[in-house]
Design a protein around this motif. Structure first.
Motif, PDB file in Angstrom:
ATOM      1  N   HIS A 106       8.891   4.335  12.975  1.00 16.53           N
ATOM      2  CA  HIS A 106       8.661   4.024  11.404  1.00 16.53           C
ATOM      3  C   HIS A 106       7.834   2.833  11.391  1.00 16.53           C
ATOM      4  O   HIS A 106       8.040   1.907  11.703  1.00 16.53           O
ATOM      5  CB  HIS A 106      10.016   4.286  10.872  1.00 16.53           C
ATOM      6  N   GLY A 107       7.345   3.159  10.055  1.00 19.86           N
ATOM      7  CA  GLY A 107       6.272   1.783   9.733  1.00 19.86           C
ATOM      8  C   GLY A 107       6.006   1.875   8.190  1.00 19.86           C
ATOM      9  O   GLY A 107       6.283   2.655   7.531  1.00 19.86           O
ATOM     10  N   ILE A 108       5.706   0.831   7.663  1.00 18.81           N
ATOM     11  CA  ILE A 108       5.395   0.498   6.309  1.00 18.81           C
ATOM     12  C   ILE A 108       4.123  -0.583   6.300  1.00 18.81           C
ATOM     13  O   ILE A 108       3.983  -1.438   7.174  1.00 18.81           O
ATOM     14  CB  ILE A 108       6.644  -0.346   5.587  1.00 18.81           C
ATOM     15  N   TYR A 109       3.304  -0.139   5.261  1.00 17.79           N
ATOM     16  CA  TYR A 109       1.935  -0.833   5.302  1.00 17.79           C
ATOM     17  C   TYR A 109       1.430  -0.817   3.856  1.00 17.79           C
ATOM     18  O   TYR A 109       1.801  -0.060   3.097  1.00 17.79           O
ATOM     19  CB  TYR A 109       0.844  -0.428   6.165  1.00 17.79           C
ATOM     20  N   TYR A 110       0.819  -1.889   3.453  1.00 19.80           N
ATOM     21  CA  TYR A 110       0.185  -2.401   2.177  1.00 19.80           C
ATOM     22  C   TYR A 110      -1.368  -2.348   2.169  1.00 19.80           C
ATOM     23  O   TYR A 110      -2.078  -3.378   2.557  1.00 19.80           O
ATOM     24  CB  TYR A 110       0.654  -3.434   1.344  1.00 19.80           C
ATOM     25  N   PRO A 111      -2.166  -1.047   2.033  1.00 26.23           N
ATOM     26  CA  PRO A 111      -3.586  -1.111   2.301  1.00 26.23           C
ATOM     27  C   PRO A 111      -4.337  -1.550   1.447  1.00 26.23           C
ATOM     28  O   PRO A 111      -5.730  -1.739   1.523  1.00 26.23           O
ATOM     29  CB  PRO A 111      -3.930   0.519   2.415  1.00 26.23           C
ATOM     30  N   LYS A 112      -4.139  -2.297   0.235  1.00 32.68           N
ATOM     31  CA  LYS A 112      -5.036  -2.742  -0.945  1.00 32.68           C
ATOM     32  C   LYS A 112      -5.909  -3.676  -0.401  1.00 32.68           C
ATOM     33  O   LYS A 112      -7.064  -3.580  -0.687  1.00 32.68           O
ATOM     34  CB  LYS A 112      -4.048  -3.257  -2.083  1.00 32.68           C
ATOM     35  N   PHE A 113      -5.368  -4.747   0.239  1.00 33.87           N
ATOM     36  CA  PHE A 113      -6.274  -5.988   0.812  1.00 33.87           C
ATOM     37  C   PHE A 113      -7.204  -5.283   1.642  1.00 33.87           C
ATOM     38  O   PHE A 113      -8.539  -5.484   1.679  1.00 33.87           O
ATOM     39  CB  PHE A 113      -5.463  -6.882   1.602  1.00 33.87           C
ATOM     40  N   ALA A 114      -7.101  -4.305   2.613  1.00 34.58           N
ATOM     41  CA  ALA A 114      -7.966  -3.906   3.410  1.00 34.58           C
ATOM     42  C   ALA A 114      -9.177  -3.002   2.544  1.00 34.58           C
ATOM     43  O   ALA A 114     -10.260  -2.959   3.173  1.00 34.58           O
ATOM     44  CB  ALA A 114      -7.364  -2.803   4.418  1.00 34.58           C
TER      45      ALA A 114
END
Length: 326
Positions: A106-114
């Motif tokens: 399971h994972g969580i990520y915030y892609p806006k900066f990328a």
């Protein structure tokens, strides 16, 4: 594979691929005298050993919290796309005298900066379509179930061979802005931005890991990604070899292939992949008194007054004992 990883691969792998491939082909010789190299745990239900840190370039770094729990994060992508992944071994069972391991990741990520960084890169083909689109904000989640099985079980003479893994998972995002369609019309990147639109991505895949010989391992996988249910899909695969140098270093090189269907057109992608890892066993490091590179720590002389007082006190006792015996 995430957005920032793909951009790094496209820009650097063409230069690094031949070098890393040569290193791999010459790497396993030192380690092969000790027996078969262990198979990599990426994409399988297995976790890295407890208290073992695997530092990788172009792959997630992993740490074994316990015998069944693992944390992972990509060392480069983390700073432009904050994320964390957790893998847990849940169940071992036998079916028709065959052993299986079931895990979840399971994972969580915030892609806006990328995505912001992607818009500033010189690779025009990875920019948004249309380019004037504002970068959306979203908190993305990923979960998958993995089932692994050795066709040749590990024993005291073998590290195990023909490791087969099946997986089923999905990605979903909590969106803080509205977009109607994926932003990047390229293979792999299309599905990575498709998670930002209403709906979700689900995928199913299989891995095969094994030994070419006592020196080199091989890996191959095939994954099917679908956006929503059957609207558009992506078929992706990796093929490659890996090798070890000593007990701490390993490297891999191979190819990534992808075929993606998109509204109005399809895309096919072939690109090289390569990287290396460094393994640190925290338990052995503490027991053997070594540094991060497996070298013995230099002896530190204790010049404290307490140590000097203890030395002279013991010397006086030995002298008095000698006088008593005489």
């Amino acid at each position: 594979m995430n957005l920032i990883q793909i951009n790094i691969f496209v820009s650097n792998m063409k230069k690094l691929f031949p070098i890393i491939l040569i290193l791999i082909l010459t790497s396993g010789l030192k380690h092969s005298v000790f027996g078969q190299n262990p198979l990599n745990t990426d994409g399988t239900a297995f976790t890295v050993p407890i208290k073992t840190l695997e530092l990788s370039l172009f792959r997630p770094a992993k740490f074994g919290l316990t015998e069944k729990d693992e944390l992972s994060a990509h060392p480069l992508a983390f700073f432009v796309m904050p994320h964390i992944f957790y893998k847990r071994q849940w169940l071992r069972f036998e079916l028709f005298n065959q052993r299986f391991l079931v895990s979840s990741r399971h994972g969580i990520y915030y892609p806006k900066f990328a995505l912001n960084l992607n818009q500033r890169l010189p690779f025009g083909f990875t920019h948004f379509q249309p380019e004037a689109t504002n970068v959306p904000g979203a908190l993305a989640f990923q979960s998958e179930v993995l089932v692994s099985h050795y066709l040749h079980e590990p024993d005291h003479c073998s590290a195990g061979d023909y490791l087969i893994t099946a997986r089923l998972g999905f990605k979903y995002a909590l969106k803080f802005s509205q977009i109607d369609e994926p932003l990047i019309n390229q293979s792999i990147l299309y599905r990575e931005t498709a998670v930002l639109i209403p709906g979700f991505i689900w995928y199913v895949g299989a891995d095969l890991d094994g030994h070419l010989n006592y020196t080199y391992n091989y890996f191959a996988d095939l994954d099917y990604y679908a956006y929503g249910f059957v609207n558009n899909y992506s078929l992706e695969s990796k093929l490659g070899i890996s090798g070890y140098y000593g007990k701490h270093f390993s490297g891999f090189a191979g190819l990534k292939l992808a075929f993606s269907t998109m509204p109005g057109h399809n895309r096919f992608l072939v690109m090289p992949i390569a990287g290396f890892s460094y393994f640190i066993d925290m338990r052995k490091r503490k027991k053997n008194g070594t540094d991060l590179f497996g070298r013995k720590k230099p002896f530190k002389h204790d010049n404290s007054l307490e140590r000097d007082d203890k030395y002279y006190e013991d010397s006086e006792k030995r002298k008095n004992l000698a006088d008593t015996i005489q």
